[in-house]
Write a protein that holds these residues in place. Structure first.
Motif, PDB file in Angstrom:
ATOM      1  N   GLY A 136       0.806  -1.221   0.000  1.00  0.00           N
ATOM      2  CA  GLY A 136       0.000   0.000   0.000  1.00  0.00           C
ATOM      3  C   GLY A 136       0.830   1.258   0.000  1.00  0.00           C
ATOM      4  N   LEU A 137       2.015   1.205  -0.592  1.00  0.00           N
ATOM      5  CA  LEU A 137       2.950   2.330  -0.526  1.00  0.00           C
ATOM      6  C   LEU A 137       2.394   3.604  -1.146  1.00  0.00           C
ATOM      7  N   ASP A 138       1.688   3.479  -2.263  1.00  0.00           N
ATOM      8  CA  ASP A 138       1.160   4.681  -2.922  1.00  0.00           C
ATOM      9  C   ASP A 138       0.168   5.407  -2.021  1.00  0.00           C
ATOM     10  N   MET A 139      -0.761   4.671  -1.410  1.00  0.00           N
ATOM     11  CA  MET A 139      -1.731   5.310  -0.527  1.00  0.00           C
ATOM     12  C   MET A 139      -1.056   5.843   0.733  1.00  0.00           C
ATOM     13  N   LEU A 140      -0.099   5.101   1.258  1.00  0.00           N
ATOM     14  CA  LEU A 140       0.625   5.597   2.426  1.00  0.00           C
ATOM     15  C   LEU A 140       1.309   6.925   2.107  1.00  0.00           C
ATOM     16  N   ALA A 141       1.889   7.021   0.918  1.00  0.00           N
ATOM     17  CA  ALA A 141       2.533   8.276   0.517  1.00  0.00           C
ATOM     18  C   ALA A 141       1.512   9.408   0.415  1.00  0.00           C
ATOM     19  N   ARG A 142       0.324   9.100  -0.082  1.00  0.00           N
ATOM     20  CA  ARG A 142      -0.731  10.125  -0.162  1.00  0.00           C
ATOM     21  C   ARG A 142      -1.156  10.590   1.222  1.00  0.00           C
ATOM     22  N   LEU A 143      -1.274   9.658   2.136  1.00  0.00           N
ATOM     23  CA  LEU A 143      -1.673  10.019   3.502  1.00  0.00           C
ATOM     24  C   LEU A 143      -0.612  10.886   4.168  1.00  0.00           C
ATOM     25  N   VAL A 144       0.654  10.529   3.977  1.00  0.00           N
ATOM     26  CA  VAL A 144       1.744  11.337   4.525  1.00  0.00           C
ATOM     27  C   VAL A 144       1.715  12.745   3.927  1.00  0.00           C
ATOM     28  N   ALA A 145       1.462  12.835   2.631  1.00  0.00           N
ATOM     29  CA  ALA A 145       1.468  14.122   1.941  1.00  0.00           C
ATOM     30  C   ALA A 145       0.354  15.051   2.401  1.00  0.00           C
ATOM     31  N   GLU A 146      -0.690  14.515   3.031  1.00  0.00           N
ATOM     32  CA  GLU A 146      -1.776  15.360   3.527  1.00  0.00           C
ATOM     33  C   GLU A 146      -1.291  16.314   4.618  1.00  0.00           C
ATOM     34  N   ASP A 147      -0.252  15.944   5.335  1.00  0.00           N
ATOM     35  CA  ASP A 147       0.367  16.813   6.338  1.00  0.00           C
ATOM     36  C   ASP A 147      -0.676  17.388   7.294  1.00  0.00           C
ATOM     37  N   THR A 148      -1.472  16.494   7.871  1.00  0.00           N
ATOM     38  CA  THR A 148      -2.562  16.913   8.767  1.00  0.00           C
ATOM     39  C   THR A 148      -2.101  17.159  10.200  1.00  0.00           C
ATOM     40  N   GLY A 149      -0.867  16.781  10.479  1.00  0.00           N
ATOM     41  CA  GLY A 149      -0.410  16.821  11.868  1.00  0.00           C
ATOM     42  C   GLY A 149      -0.660  15.526  12.601  1.00  0.00           C
ATOM     43  N   VAL A 150      -1.360  14.597  11.950  1.00  0.00           N
ATOM     44  CA  VAL A 150      -1.616  13.270  12.524  1.00  0.00           C
ATOM     45  C   VAL A 150      -0.484  12.333  12.094  1.00  0.00           C
ATOM     46  N   GLN A 151       0.075  11.606  13.045  1.00  0.00           N
ATOM     47  CA  GLN A 151       1.137  10.662  12.734  1.00  0.00           C
ATOM     48  C   GLN A 151       0.579   9.516  11.896  1.00  0.00           C
ATOM     49  N   VAL A 152       1.279   9.177  10.821  1.00  0.00           N
ATOM     50  CA  VAL A 152       0.904   8.044   9.982  1.00  0.00           C
ATOM     51  C   VAL A 152       1.804   6.867  10.353  1.00  0.00           C
ATOM     52  N   MET A 153       1.193   5.836  10.932  1.00  0.00           N
ATOM     53  CA  MET A 153       1.919   4.632  11.337  1.00  0.00           C
ATOM     54  C   MET A 153       1.534   3.504  10.395  1.00  0.00           C
ATOM     55  N   ALA A 154       2.521   2.936   9.713  1.00  0.00           N
ATOM     56  CA  ALA A 154       2.271   1.836   8.782  1.00  0.00           C
ATOM     57  C   ALA A 154       2.188   0.528   9.546  1.00  0.00           C
TER      58      ALA A 154
END
Length: 217
Positions: A136-154
């Protein structure tokens, strides 16, 4: 450390208060899964009430975080339910709140991330909507790029050898069970379960994962 019960059989359920107290006494920050039953993430009012009580109980037992999630039938975040669980956690103490892999069952994971960010969630646990995070690397990259201030943990199917690719897409943390199966020392007998071994954490896998994660820094 995320603490749950019945990981292999159900994907994880809320553990006992005894387990929470024992794990918290180690000094490790314990984040407790709040999930009252197996299955999907659309919950009744009664189920949400049960989980709200569980949030308060595990924080009182020493948990430093809770791991929650709820969706509507259309795949959107159940904002009222999540807001209530976040509010209960904040009222119970200074604890982190993680939105679990219900995000991977959401109709639009990016929209779900934005919603839970607005609700005050600190972290999301996600495989990027794939069976395993390494897929799911592409979606994970999209979630990281949102820069919401929420930590993205894979998380989800993470192994030490898949961690470098996850780090490369910019996730803030990785999550894995690092489990192995050991022989059951006793017979289960009628009504004692299916048997077939006991799942435990493998310290060698944990050490390898840590080395893999930190070698990319």
């Amino acid at each position: 450390m995320e603490l749950c019960a019945a990981l292999g059989a159900t994907g994880g359920l809320t553990p006992s208060i005894g387990a929470v107290r024992t794990a918290s006494a180690t000094g490790i920050d314990v984040h407790v899964l709040i999930r009252c039953r197996p299955g999907g993430f659309v919950y009744s009012r009664d189920e949400i009430e049960v989980m709200a009580f569980d949030v308060a109980a595990v924080v009182a037992a020493g948990a430093r975080g809770v791991v929650v999630g709820a969706l509507r039938a259309d795949g959107s975040v159940d904002e009222a339910a999540v807001a209530g669980l976040v509010g209960q956690a904040r009222a119970a103490g200074e604890v982190d709140v993680t939105f679990h892999r219900a995000l991977d069952a959401a109709a639009d994971p990016v929209a779900a991330l934005r919603t839970v960010a607005a609700l005050g969630v600190d972290r999301v646990l996600t495989s990027g909507g794939a069976a395993a995070a390494g897929e799911g690397l592409d979606m994970l990259a999209r979630l990281v790029a949102e820069d919401t201030g929420v930590q993205v943990m894979a998380g989800g199917g993470v192994r030490p050898e898949t961690i470098p690719a996850l780090v490369d897409v910019g996730v803030d943390a990785v999550h894995l069970s690092a489990k192995t199966v050991i022989p059951d020392p006793g017979a289960t007998g009628p009504g004692g379960g299916a048997g077939g071994g006991i799942e435990v954490t493998d310290p060698d896998i944990v050490a390898a994962a840590r080395t893999s994660a930190h070698s990319n820094k």
